[in-house]
Design a protein around this motif. Structure first.
Motif, PDB file in Angstrom:
ATOM      1  N   ALA A 160      11.409 -39.892  67.569  1.00  0.00           N
ATOM      2  CA  ALA A 160      10.044 -40.091  67.087  1.00  0.00           C
ATOM      3  C   ALA A 160       9.394 -38.742  66.765  1.00  0.00           C
ATOM      4  N   GLU A 161       9.603 -37.784  67.657  1.00  0.00           N
ATOM      5  CA  GLU A 161       9.048 -36.440  67.450  1.00  0.00           C
ATOM      6  C   GLU A 161       9.639 -35.801  66.190  1.00  0.00           C
ATOM      7  N   LYS A 162      10.923 -35.996  65.968  1.00  0.00           N
ATOM      8  CA  LYS A 162      11.586 -35.462  64.776  1.00  0.00           C
ATOM      9  C   LYS A 162      10.973 -36.059  63.503  1.00  0.00           C
ATOM     10  N   PHE A 163      10.751 -37.370  63.511  1.00  0.00           N
ATOM     11  CA  PHE A 163      10.121 -38.016  62.349  1.00  0.00           C
ATOM     12  C   PHE A 163       8.735 -37.440  62.081  1.00  0.00           C
ATOM     13  N   VAL A 164       7.963 -37.236  63.134  1.00  0.00           N
ATOM     14  CA  VAL A 164       6.598 -36.704  62.965  1.00  0.00           C
ATOM     15  C   VAL A 164       6.646 -35.279  62.412  1.00  0.00           C
ATOM     16  N   GLU A 165       7.565 -34.473  62.892  1.00  0.00           N
ATOM     17  CA  GLU A 165       7.700 -33.111  62.348  1.00  0.00           C
ATOM     18  C   GLU A 165       8.059 -33.162  60.865  1.00  0.00           C
ATOM     19  N   GLU A 166       8.923 -34.093  60.494  1.00  0.00           N
ATOM     20  CA  GLU A 166       9.285 -34.260  59.085  1.00  0.00           C
ATOM     21  C   GLU A 166       8.090 -34.745  58.260  1.00  0.00           C
ATOM     22  N   LEU A 167       7.294 -35.650  58.833  1.00  0.00           N
ATOM     23  CA  LEU A 167       6.095 -36.143  58.143  1.00  0.00           C
ATOM     24  C   LEU A 167       5.094 -35.020  57.898  1.00  0.00           C
ATOM     25  N   LYS A 168       4.957 -34.123  58.866  1.00  0.00           N
ATOM     26  CA  LYS A 168       4.034 -32.995  58.714  1.00  0.00           C
ATOM     27  C   LYS A 168       4.442 -32.101  57.549  1.00  0.00           C
ATOM     28  N   LYS A 169       5.753 -31.955  57.332  1.00  0.00           N
ATOM     29  CA  LYS A 169       6.262 -31.061  56.289  1.00  0.00           C
ATOM     30  C   LYS A 169       6.403 -31.751  54.930  1.00  0.00           C
ATOM     31  N   ALA A 170       6.437 -33.071  54.927  1.00  0.00           N
ATOM     32  CA  ALA A 170       6.694 -33.826  53.696  1.00  0.00           C
ATOM     33  C   ALA A 170       5.546 -33.668  52.700  1.00  0.00           C
ATOM     34  N   SER A 171       5.883 -33.754  51.444  1.00  0.00           N
ATOM     35  CA  SER A 171       4.867 -33.752  50.388  1.00  0.00           C
ATOM     36  C   SER A 171       4.200 -35.117  50.355  1.00  0.00           C
ATOM     37  N   THR A 172       2.965 -35.124  49.922  1.00  0.00           N
ATOM     38  CA  THR A 172       2.255 -36.383  49.750  1.00  0.00           C
ATOM     39  C   THR A 172       2.661 -36.967  48.399  1.00  0.00           C
ATOM     40  N   ILE A 173       3.087 -38.229  48.423  1.00  0.00           N
ATOM     41  CA  ILE A 173       3.481 -38.928  47.196  1.00  0.00           C
ATOM     42  C   ILE A 173       2.561 -40.129  46.996  1.00  0.00           C
ATOM     43  N   MET A 174       2.655 -40.764  45.854  1.00  0.00           N
ATOM     44  CA  MET A 174       1.803 -41.913  45.548  1.00  0.00           C
ATOM     45  C   MET A 174       2.658 -43.176  45.405  1.00  0.00           C
ATOM     46  N   LYS A 175       2.215 -44.241  46.054  1.00  0.00           N
ATOM     47  CA  LYS A 175       2.864 -45.555  45.938  1.00  0.00           C
ATOM     48  C   LYS A 175       1.771 -46.622  45.924  1.00  0.00           C
ATOM     49  N   LYS A 176       2.037 -47.741  45.282  1.00  0.00           N
ATOM     50  CA  LYS A 176       1.050 -48.830  45.222  1.00  0.00           C
ATOM     51  C   LYS A 176       0.994 -49.580  46.547  1.00  0.00           C
ATOM     52  N   SER A 177      -0.228 -49.973  46.915  1.00  0.00           N
ATOM     53  CA  SER A 177      -0.407 -50.667  48.198  1.00  0.00           C
ATOM     54  C   SER A 177       0.417 -51.949  48.257  1.00  0.00           C
ATOM     55  N   LYS A 178       0.510 -52.681  47.159  1.00  0.00           N
ATOM     56  CA  LYS A 178       1.271 -53.939  47.188  1.00  0.00           C
ATOM     57  C   LYS A 178       2.757 -53.681  47.442  1.00  0.00           C
TER      58      LYS A 178
END
Length: 124
Positions: free
Chosen positions: A37-55
């Motif tokens: 879980a901690e590894k995923f969060v560290e990856e999320l912190k470094k990830a670029s923000t992308i755009m996706k549709k809510s649906k």
């Protein structure tokens, strides 16, 4: 706020808020061992923000759309009405579905505003 004048820049912040990451970790620790879980969060912190549709996010997560009357969905709808921006959604690719690590209520709020509007998210 009228739905026809909504744009992603009006509704969404460009970057997640700092408190979103510990919330994501708390949730992910229910699904994975704490170190993963901690590894995923560290990856999320470094990830670029992308755009996706809510649906599309909702479909990929296989979660039900919460009712507009849900207290947290209502709070987020009120925020948007008051011109307060929502934090991007934090996502993890699961084995067979998308995991919304943080932002499920914000996603549902977005869907009610307009399901076709792109949502900023971090995806790992």
């Amino acid at each position: 706020m009228k739905k026809n004048i909504l744009t992603r820049d009006i509704i969404w912040m460009k970057e997640p808020e700092e408190h979103d990451f510990p919330a994501a970790q708390d949730y992910l620790e229910l699904l994975f061992i704490p170190t993963q879980a901690e590894k995923f969060v560290e990856e999320l912190k470094k990830a670029s923000t992308i755009m996706k549709k809510s649906k599309d996010i909702l479909r990929a997560s296989k979660l039900a759309l919460l009712p507009e009357t849900n207290i947290h969905v209502k709070e987020n709808l009120k925020k948007v009405e008051k011109n307060k921006k929502l934090s991007p959604i934090l996502l993890v690719r699961g084995q067979h579905e998308l995991i919304i690590a943080d932002g499920y209520h914000r996603l549902c709020c977005s869907y009610y505003l307009t399901e076709d509007l792109e949502v900023p998210c971090r995806l790992v």
